[in-house]
Scaffold this motif. Structure first.
Motif, short mmCIF file in Angstrom:
data_model
loop_
_atom_site.label_atom_id
_atom_site.label_comp_id
_atom_site.label_asym_id
_atom_site.label_seq_id
_atom_site.Cartn_x
_atom_site.Cartn_y
_atom_site.Cartn_z
N GLY A 139 4.84 -6.30 13.69
CA GLY A 139 4.15 -5.92 12.46
C GLY A 139 3.75 -7.09 11.59
O GLY A 139 3.19 -6.91 10.51
N VAL A 140 4.04 -8.32 12.05
CA VAL A 140 3.69 -9.52 11.29
C VAL A 140 2.59 -10.26 12.06
O VAL A 140 2.76 -10.57 13.24
N ASP A 141 1.48 -10.53 11.39
CA ASP A 141 0.35 -11.21 12.01
C ASP A 141 0.63 -12.71 12.11
O ASP A 141 0.89 -13.37 11.10
N SER A 153 -3.95 -9.02 8.70
CA SER A 153 -5.01 -9.32 9.67
C SER A 153 -6.34 -9.60 8.98
O SER A 153 -7.07 -10.52 9.36
N ARG A 154 -6.65 -8.81 7.97
CA ARG A 154 -7.90 -9.00 7.23
C ARG A 154 -7.90 -10.35 6.52
O ARG A 154 -8.87 -11.10 6.58
N ILE A 155 -6.81 -10.69 5.87
CA ILE A 155 -6.70 -11.97 5.16
C ILE A 155 -6.78 -13.13 6.15
O ILE A 155 -7.48 -14.12 5.91
N ALA A 156 -6.08 -13.01 7.27
CA ALA A 156 -6.10 -14.07 8.29
C ALA A 156 -7.51 -14.29 8.82
O ALA A 156 -7.93 -15.43 9.04
N ALA A 157 -8.27 -13.22 9.02
CA ALA A 157 -9.65 -13.34 9.52
C ALA A 157 -10.53 -14.07 8.50
O ALA A 157 -11.33 -14.93 8.87
N ILE A 158 -10.36 -13.77 7.23
CA ILE A 158 -11.13 -14.44 6.17
C ILE A 158 -10.78 -15.92 6.14
O ILE A 158 -11.66 -16.79 6.05
N LEU A 173 4.13 -10.96 1.85
CA LEU A 173 3.98 -10.22 3.10
C LEU A 173 3.33 -8.87 2.82
O LEU A 173 4.01 -7.88 2.60
N PRO A 174 1.99 -8.85 2.83
CA PRO A 174 1.29 -7.58 2.63
C PRO A 174 1.42 -6.68 3.85
O PRO A 174 2.00 -7.07 4.88
N GLU A 175 0.84 -5.50 3.77
CA GLU A 175 0.82 -4.56 4.90
C GLU A 175 0.15 -5.22 6.10
O GLU A 175 -0.74 -6.06 5.92
N MET A 186 2.15 -6.87 -4.09
CA MET A 186 2.43 -7.38 -2.76
C MET A 186 3.91 -7.76 -2.69
O MET A 186 4.45 -8.36 -3.59
N THR A 187 4.50 -7.43 -1.60
CA THR A 187 5.92 -7.71 -1.38
C THR A 187 6.13 -9.18 -1.03
O THR A 187 5.33 -9.79 -0.35
N ARG A 188 7.21 -9.73 -1.54
CA ARG A 188 7.63 -11.08 -1.15
C ARG A 188 8.95 -10.93 -0.40
O ARG A 188 9.81 -10.13 -0.78
N VAL A 189 9.08 -11.72 0.65
CA VAL A 189 10.29 -11.69 1.47
C VAL A 189 10.67 -13.12 1.83
O VAL A 189 9.84 -14.04 1.74
#
Length: 173
Positions: A95-97, A145-150, A138-140, A1-4
């Motif tokens: 592109g950022v949730d 979105s999937r992580i935020a929903a969980i 900062l994943p894809e 996973m990318t870090r920014v």
């Protein structure tokens, strides 16, 4: 996973609204209106009595409390309004949730990092510049979105459990 750096994921929007420009029917959010750690909005103030400059925000922003960052005051407004200048309106970049970044900002590790970078003894604040330099994962976009929903489901379950415990607890004397 990318870090920014956080600044690669959000833009701080510090659009000043001055005295006399407030919509008298508008909503005002101060730090006192945001619950620590959960970010729940506890109520609103009225813009009718505001005297000093404030920041404008929209329902697309994340509101980050820069005063006493250890209190972890991060809110997702569902309306437009104005807020204290001790709150930084952050607009997620394309592109950022919004929810994903908000959960990152609410993470205890983020609060610890922000607190370590704050200055001032009595009223510690993190500057927007230092805030935007903090490294975040900062994943894809689809994974965000999937992580935020969980995380939203986990938050809802935690709130429900807390509500059930508070309504069903008994006090003995």
């Amino acid at each position: 996973m990318t870090r920014v750096a956080l600044g690669a994921a959000v833009d701080p929007e510090r659009s000043i609204v001055s005295d006399g420009e407030f919509d008298p029917k508008g909503r005002y959010l101060g730090l006192e209106h945001i619950e620590k750690e959960t970010g729940s909005i506890l109520g609103y103030g009225s813009t009718a009595e505001l005297k000093s400059a404030k920041f404008r925000f929209t329902a697309k922003h994340i509101l980050y409390g820069k005063l006493r960052p250890y209190l972890n005051k991060v809110a997702f407004p569902d309306h437009d309004g104005v807020c204290s200048t001790d709150i930084v309106p952050l607009l997620p970049k394309p592109g950022v949730d919004r929810r994903f970044i908000g959960y990152i900002l609410r993470a205890p590790a983020f609060a610890e990092t922000a607190s370590a970078r704050a200055t001032g003894a009595n009223l510690p604040r993190i500057s927007p510049e230092n805030l935007l330099r903090i490294s975040v994962p900062l994943p894809e976009p689809r994974d965000q979105s999937r992580i935020a929903a969980i995380l939203a489901e986990a938050d809802a379950a935690r709130r429900k459990r807390a509500d059930n415990q508070s309504c069903c607890s008994t006090t003995t004397h």
